[in-house]
Design a protein around this motif. Structure first.
Motif, mmCIF file in Angstrom:
data_model
loop_
_atom_site.group_PDB
_atom_site.id
_atom_site.type_symbol
_atom_site.label_atom_id
_atom_site.label_comp_id
_atom_site.label_asym_id
_atom_site.label_seq_id
_atom_site.Cartn_x
_atom_site.Cartn_y
_atom_site.Cartn_z
ATOM 1 N N TRP A 297 -32.261 -40.533 -43.366
ATOM 2 C CA TRP A 297 -30.963 -40.148 -43.913
ATOM 3 C C TRP A 297 -29.980 -39.703 -42.842
ATOM 4 C CZ3 TRP A 297 -31.147 -42.622 -47.982
ATOM 5 C CH2 TRP A 297 -32.127 -42.507 -48.945
ATOM 6 N N GLU A 298 -30.447 -39.475 -41.616
ATOM 7 C CA GLU A 298 -29.553 -39.034 -40.542
ATOM 8 C C GLU A 298 -29.172 -40.165 -39.594
ATOM 9 O OE1 GLU A 298 -32.171 -35.994 -38.975
ATOM 10 O OE2 GLU A 298 -30.882 -34.437 -39.804
ATOM 11 N N GLN A 299 -29.589 -41.387 -39.899
ATOM 12 C CA GLN A 299 -29.413 -42.489 -38.957
ATOM 13 C C GLN A 299 -28.041 -43.154 -39.008
ATOM 14 O OE1 GLN A 299 -32.681 -45.165 -39.712
ATOM 15 N NE2 GLN A 299 -34.108 -43.993 -38.442
ATOM 16 N N GLY A 300 -27.208 -42.788 -39.996
ATOM 17 C CA GLY A 300 -25.925 -43.460 -40.179
ATOM 18 C C GLY A 300 -25.069 -43.555 -38.928
ATOM 19 N N PRO A 301 -24.711 -42.436 -38.272
ATOM 20 C CA PRO A 301 -23.875 -42.508 -37.069
ATOM 21 C C PRO A 301 -24.496 -43.346 -35.956
ATOM 22 C CG PRO A 301 -23.967 -40.262 -37.903
ATOM 23 C CD PRO A 301 -24.988 -41.039 -38.672
ATOM 24 N N LEU A 302 -25.824 -43.293 -35.826
ATOM 25 C CA LEU A 302 -26.490 -44.066 -34.775
ATOM 26 C C LEU A 302 -26.434 -45.566 -35.071
ATOM 27 C CD1 LEU A 302 -29.617 -41.778 -34.229
ATOM 28 C CD2 LEU A 302 -27.714 -42.092 -32.641
ATOM 29 N N LEU A 303 -26.602 -45.932 -36.333
ATOM 30 C CA LEU A 303 -26.525 -47.349 -36.700
ATOM 31 C C LEU A 303 -25.107 -47.882 -36.521
ATOM 32 C CD1 LEU A 303 -28.787 -47.258 -39.879
ATOM 33 C CD2 LEU A 303 -29.278 -48.511 -37.760
ATOM 34 N N ALA B 83 -28.192 -46.369 -50.762
ATOM 35 C CA ALA B 83 -29.436 -45.767 -51.249
ATOM 36 C C ALA B 83 -29.343 -44.246 -51.235
ATOM 37 C CB ALA B 83 -30.610 -46.233 -50.391
ATOM 38 N N GLN B 84 -28.708 -43.715 -50.201
ATOM 39 C CA GLN B 84 -28.539 -42.260 -50.111
ATOM 40 C C GLN B 84 -27.658 -41.751 -51.244
ATOM 41 O OE1 GLN B 84 -26.962 -40.963 -46.369
ATOM 42 N NE2 GLN B 84 -27.550 -38.845 -46.693
ATOM 43 N N ARG B 85 -26.584 -42.465 -51.525
ATOM 44 C CA ARG B 85 -25.707 -42.059 -52.618
ATOM 45 C C ARG B 85 -26.439 -42.125 -53.957
ATOM 46 N NH1 ARG B 85 -20.398 -41.418 -53.318
ATOM 47 N NH2 ARG B 85 -19.918 -42.145 -51.231
ATOM 48 N N LYS B 86 -27.254 -43.151 -54.132
ATOM 49 C CA LYS B 86 -27.993 -43.321 -55.386
ATOM 50 C C LYS B 86 -29.023 -42.212 -55.567
ATOM 51 C CE LYS B 86 -30.678 -46.728 -58.000
ATOM 52 N NZ LYS B 86 -31.257 -48.088 -57.995
ATOM 53 N N SER B 87 -29.656 -41.822 -54.445
ATOM 54 C CA SER B 87 -30.708 -40.806 -54.527
ATOM 55 C C SER B 87 -30.152 -39.407 -54.710
ATOM 56 C CB SER B 87 -31.566 -40.837 -53.255
ATOM 57 O OG SER B 87 -32.214 -42.078 -53.128
ATOM 58 N N PHE B 88 -29.021 -39.116 -54.043
ATOM 59 C CA PHE B 88 -28.522 -37.745 -54.028
ATOM 60 C C PHE B 88 -27.134 -37.591 -54.624
ATOM 61 C CE2 PHE B 88 -31.268 -38.216 -50.220
ATOM 62 C CZ PHE B 88 -32.281 -37.372 -50.621
ATOM 63 N N ILE C 292 -24.692 -33.938 -54.639
ATOM 64 C CA ILE C 292 -23.771 -33.642 -53.557
ATOM 65 C C ILE C 292 -22.355 -33.948 -53.965
ATOM 66 C CG2 ILE C 292 -25.422 -33.957 -51.675
ATOM 67 C CD1 ILE C 292 -24.538 -36.777 -51.346
ATOM 68 N N THR C 293 -21.420 -33.200 -53.377
ATOM 69 C CA THR C 293 -20.009 -33.406 -53.659
ATOM 70 C C THR C 293 -19.455 -34.483 -52.746
ATOM 71 O OG1 THR C 293 -19.327 -31.772 -52.021
ATOM 72 C CG2 THR C 293 -19.805 -30.968 -54.254
ATOM 73 N N SER C 294 -18.239 -34.960 -53.055
ATOM 74 C CA SER C 294 -17.634 -36.006 -52.228
ATOM 75 C C SER C 294 -17.384 -35.517 -50.816
ATOM 76 C CB SER C 294 -16.311 -36.464 -52.858
ATOM 77 O OG SER C 294 -15.423 -35.362 -52.994
ATOM 78 N N SER C 295 -17.033 -34.217 -50.658
ATOM 79 C CA SER C 295 -16.807 -33.692 -49.314
ATOM 80 C C SER C 295 -18.096 -33.669 -48.513
ATOM 81 C CB SER C 295 -16.229 -32.276 -49.391
ATOM 82 O OG SER C 295 -17.139 -31.406 -50.023
ATOM 83 N N GLN C 296 -19.220 -33.406 -49.189
ATOM 84 C CA GLN C 296 -20.499 -33.408 -48.486
ATOM 85 C C GLN C 296 -20.892 -34.830 -48.091
ATOM 86 O OE1 GLN C 296 -22.567 -31.232 -51.611
ATOM 87 N NE2 GLN C 296 -23.033 -29.606 -50.185
ATOM 88 N N VAL C 297 -20.508 -35.828 -48.907
ATOM 89 C CA VAL C 297 -20.773 -37.222 -48.542
ATOM 90 C C VAL C 297 -20.008 -37.570 -47.272
ATOM 91 C CG1 VAL C 297 -20.437 -39.619 -49.232
ATOM 92 C CG2 VAL C 297 -21.277 -37.960 -50.887
ATOM 93 N N ASP C 298 -18.725 -37.169 -47.220
ATOM 94 C CA ASP C 298 -17.916 -37.446 -46.039
ATOM 95 C C ASP C 298 -18.460 -36.738 -44.810
ATOM 96 O OD1 ASP C 298 -16.258 -39.044 -47.500
ATOM 97 O OD2 ASP C 298 -14.773 -37.482 -47.894
ATOM 98 N N ASP C 299 -19.069 -35.553 -45.019
ATOM 99 C CA ASP C 299 -19.631 -34.819 -43.894
ATOM 100 C C ASP C 299 -20.797 -35.553 -43.248
ATOM 101 O OD1 ASP C 299 -17.832 -32.835 -44.118
ATOM 102 O OD2 ASP C 299 -19.114 -31.468 -45.250
ATOM 103 N N GLY C 300 -21.345 -36.565 -43.931
ATOM 104 C CA GLY C 300 -22.432 -37.349 -43.362
ATOM 105 C C GLY C 300 -21.968 -38.258 -42.240
ATOM 106 N N LYS C 301 -20.643 -38.298 -41.982
ATOM 107 C CA LYS C 301 -20.006 -39.015 -40.882
ATOM 108 C C LYS C 301 -19.949 -40.519 -41.074
ATOM 109 C CE LYS C 301 -20.184 -35.509 -37.503
ATOM 110 N NZ LYS C 301 -20.422 -35.236 -36.132
#
Length: 683
Positions: free
Chosen positions: A475-481, A510-515, A519-528
């Motif tokens: 779940w933390e791989q987004g910025p690296l990918l 998949a992350q959005r579907k699972s969580f 989570i709020t929209s601001s927390q989604v954006d915080d995922g970078k």
């Protein structure tokens, strides 16, 4: 029967049933290993039975520091059988016999703890509480309880969860904490507060997920915490209320734990509200306004936080308070428009970092460097910008000499040098940060990869990125990918980049579907990384390959995920601009899309550059507008090579060949040190 122990002129005595005797004779027999003779002396001298004498002997050994000897004495009696014999006396006032035997079990637990036999210690301590619950089956009454007995019970209640934790039996520890707080132990306010705080620390930092309380202890209609964080916050708010009502002593660390807990769940505004409601005089050793400012700032309300701090720094209040100055400078360091004000706060903090506060000088220098760096971004001239950047780096370097182990400072130096395009120094500090943190922080990997990409070492940057992906949870791989996709593009591997984007898109969906429901929209954006950004990246990639249909599909998907966006308007304008350069007349539509992007975000640099390029294409009539747009882009982003290049083209077409040459040289130099994405993405 009465029992007491006293010390007169260094001679210890024990008294019971109206008789007293010195412990000298008993201790001498214990030293010789004659436990039975020592026991007989106590029984005869004080009229004690077997269990009482043994319990007293064990206590004497424990007080002398001989825990192994105490344990041998305690092991010689059946304490559980003694407890059973005490239970018929429920209606009586609790006698000292009960206290003496219970204390023996408690001291046995302490002895086992000292010897490292933690599970046995916990079981013995638990037996104390089990016995008390049997003796006082309706809970310990508020009155008619011997002080010594109450003290033993309080100690045992506080010790049991600590023993289970030390033994690694975490679920038993959770049960013990809840039992301590729910059962009727008649604990005083300070003891109860210590247990609550200890449980909070366990819940927040142990890494053990506590299941909700069992149905047996839940009351219909009552609030039941769903996870560690909720239970910890509930306990902390209860503690705050106790402080307000004067039921227990103020503990400043409670505010620190509550700030952390509410920050984790993005609810520091709740903390600010709680603090506003507290009565004056509660804080004692903390600054009310500082905490309110900290909470407002954590909730994203930096203006409210800064206003509170400004009031606190008024000349009629505490204008030279060091912590307030540092906090105000920290808030200002996040905003270019407030950076100049932050510089003033930081300079005042440095001047006041003297005597016992001298250790905070490094913090002040760090804040000064960060504020100067932000101020440089809005400088009105190249000379002023260069001067401020130089001062920022000097302050950060000086701070680093004072705080050599501050990893955050090392990272900030890496970013500042990278943005100043001193890539050798940037790589040096990026490596130092990586070594200091042991590769445990994601932004350290990303910074290394970005600096390497700026040095045009794309394959090495990709190796770093792949290594980071191996060390990172899914779940933390987004910025690296996202970074890997851009590295693939830089190495002329567009199909590999498209595949990476597709994998990233699947991950985010998949992350959005699972969580998504948690989570709020601001927390989604915080995922970078979000869906809009991925579709937008794919649209740009397809456009660069002249796959216009695919680009339009991706752009439409981007618009669906974020309807009004300067980036999507820019991409639409860019696609239409590409058609213009192929000879088709869609310049008005392209400019329209770009100016829509300006309306949505006046500081969006890519649209200013592209609009300037389009105006340049229109000939001499468009040169003044092009020059204005490109100059404004460079004011916002002075290291943008495309802006320098097109400004050079404007000067060339306008006949200013010297200015054009300078711009082309700047563009060339920046191209040689351009990262695949902005260094600011790692912040």
């Amino acid at each position: 029967m009465e029992f007491c122990e006293r010390e007169i002129m260094s001679v210890r005595e024990v008294c019971a049933n109206g008789s007293c005797m010195q412990t000298t004779e008993v201790e001498a027999k214990l030293d010789e290993g004659n436990i039975q003779e020592a026991e007989s002396s106590l029984r005869e001298g004080l009229s004690l039975n077997f269990e009482e004498a043994r319990a007293l002997l064990g206590k004497l050994e424990y007080q002398r520091g001989n825990v192994e000897g105490a344990l041998r004495v305690f092991d010689g009696i059946d304490l559980q059988a003694a407890i059973q014999r005490l239970q018929p006396f429920i209606s009586e006032k609790p006698s000292i016999k009960k206290g003496l035997v219970l204390e023996a079990i408690y001291l046995k637990a302490r002895s086992l703890q000292t010897l490292g036999r933690l599970t046995e210690a916990a079981n013995e301590c638990k037996s104390v509480l089990d016995a008390v619950e049997k003796i006082f089956y309706q809970g310990i009454p508020d009155i008619q309880v011997d002080n010594k007995l109450q003290e033993i019970v309080s100690h045992a209640v506080e010790l049991l969860p600590e023993l289970w934790t030390q033994a690694g039996c975490y679920h038993e520890a959770i049960s013990a904490y809840r039992r301590a707080l729910i059962s009727q132990w008649n604990l005083d306010g300070d003891c109860c507060a210590r247990i609550q705080k200890s449980f909070v620390i366990f819940l927040l930092y142990s890494g053990v997920e506590a299941s909700p309380p069992s149905l047996a202890v839940q009351i219909d209609g009552s609030y039941v915490p769903k996870n560690n964080l909720e239970e910890a916050i509930l306990l902390l708010i209860i503690l705050l209320r106790k402080f307000c009502l004067g039921k227990t002593k103020w503990d400043p660390s409670v505010m620190e734990h509550l700030t952390f807990a509410l920050s984790v769940c993005g609810q520091t505004s709740v903390l600010a509200k709680q603090l506003e409601e507290l009565i004056p005089g509660v804080y004692n050793r903390i600054d009310r306004r500082n905490y309110l400012a900290l909470c407002h700032g954590g909730a994203g309300l930096n203006n409210s936080a800064l206003n509170l701090l400004r009031k606190s720094l008024h000349k009629h209040e505490r204008p030279d308070d060091l912590m307030t100055l540092l906090l105000a400078a920290r808030i200002c360091s996040d905003d270019s428009q407030l950076a100049a004000e932050g510089v003033g706060y930081a300079q005042r903090a440095i001047a006041n970092a003297q005597g016992p506060n001298e250790h905070l000088k490094g913090v002040g220098l760090r804040m000064l460097g960060l504020c100067l760096g932000k101020q440089a971004k809005v400088a009105s001239s190249d000379f002023e910008r260069s001067h401020l950047q130089s001062k920022a780096l000097k302050s950060l370097e000086e701070a680093a000499r004072l705080e050599q182990k501050n990893s955050d400072l090392l990272f900030e130096l890496a970013v500042q040098y990278a943005e100043d395009r001193n890539l050798t120094a940037a790589l040096h500090y990026a490596k130092k940060f990586f070594d200091e943190t042991g590769g445990s922080i994601l932004k350290g990997w990303a910074m290394l990869a970005l600096v390497l990409s700026a040095q045009q070492r794309f394959s090495e940057a990709e190796v770093v990125t792949d290594a980071a992906l191996d060390e990172t949870t899914k779940w933390e791989q987004g910025p690296l990918l996202r970074l890997k996709a851009k590295l693939k593009i830089s190495q002329s591997q567009p199909m590999d980049a498209i595949e990476t984007y597709r994998y990233l898109l699947a991950l985010v969906q998949a992350q959005r579907k699972s969580f998504g429901h948690l989570i709020t929209s601001s927390q989604v954006d915080d995922g970078k990384v979000n869906e809009f950004e991925i579709w937008h990246g794919l649209a740009n990639l397809y456009a660069s390959l002249s796959h216009w249909k695919d680009a339009e599909i991706c752009l439409q998907k981007a618009k669906e995920s974020k309807r009004y966006s300067a980036a999507s308007m820019h991409t639409e304008g860019k696609n239409r601009a590409c058609v213009i350069f192929e000879g088709r007349e869609e310049d008005q539509a392209a400019l329209g899309a770009l100016f829509n992007a300006f309306i949505l975000d006046p500081s969006y640099v890519p649209s200013k550059i592209l609009a300037g390029a389009l105006m340049l294409k229109l000939g001499s009539k468009g040169l003044p507008v092009a020059r204005s747009l490109l100059s404004d882009a460079l004011r916002i982003d002075p290291t943008n090579r495309k802006a320098w290049y097109y400004l050079g083209m404007v000067h060339k077409d306008d006949g200013r060949l010297g200015d054009a040459a300078d711009c082309f040289q700047a563009a060339s130099m920046l191209e040689e040190s351009d990262p695949v994405e902005s260094f600011s993405t790692v912040l």
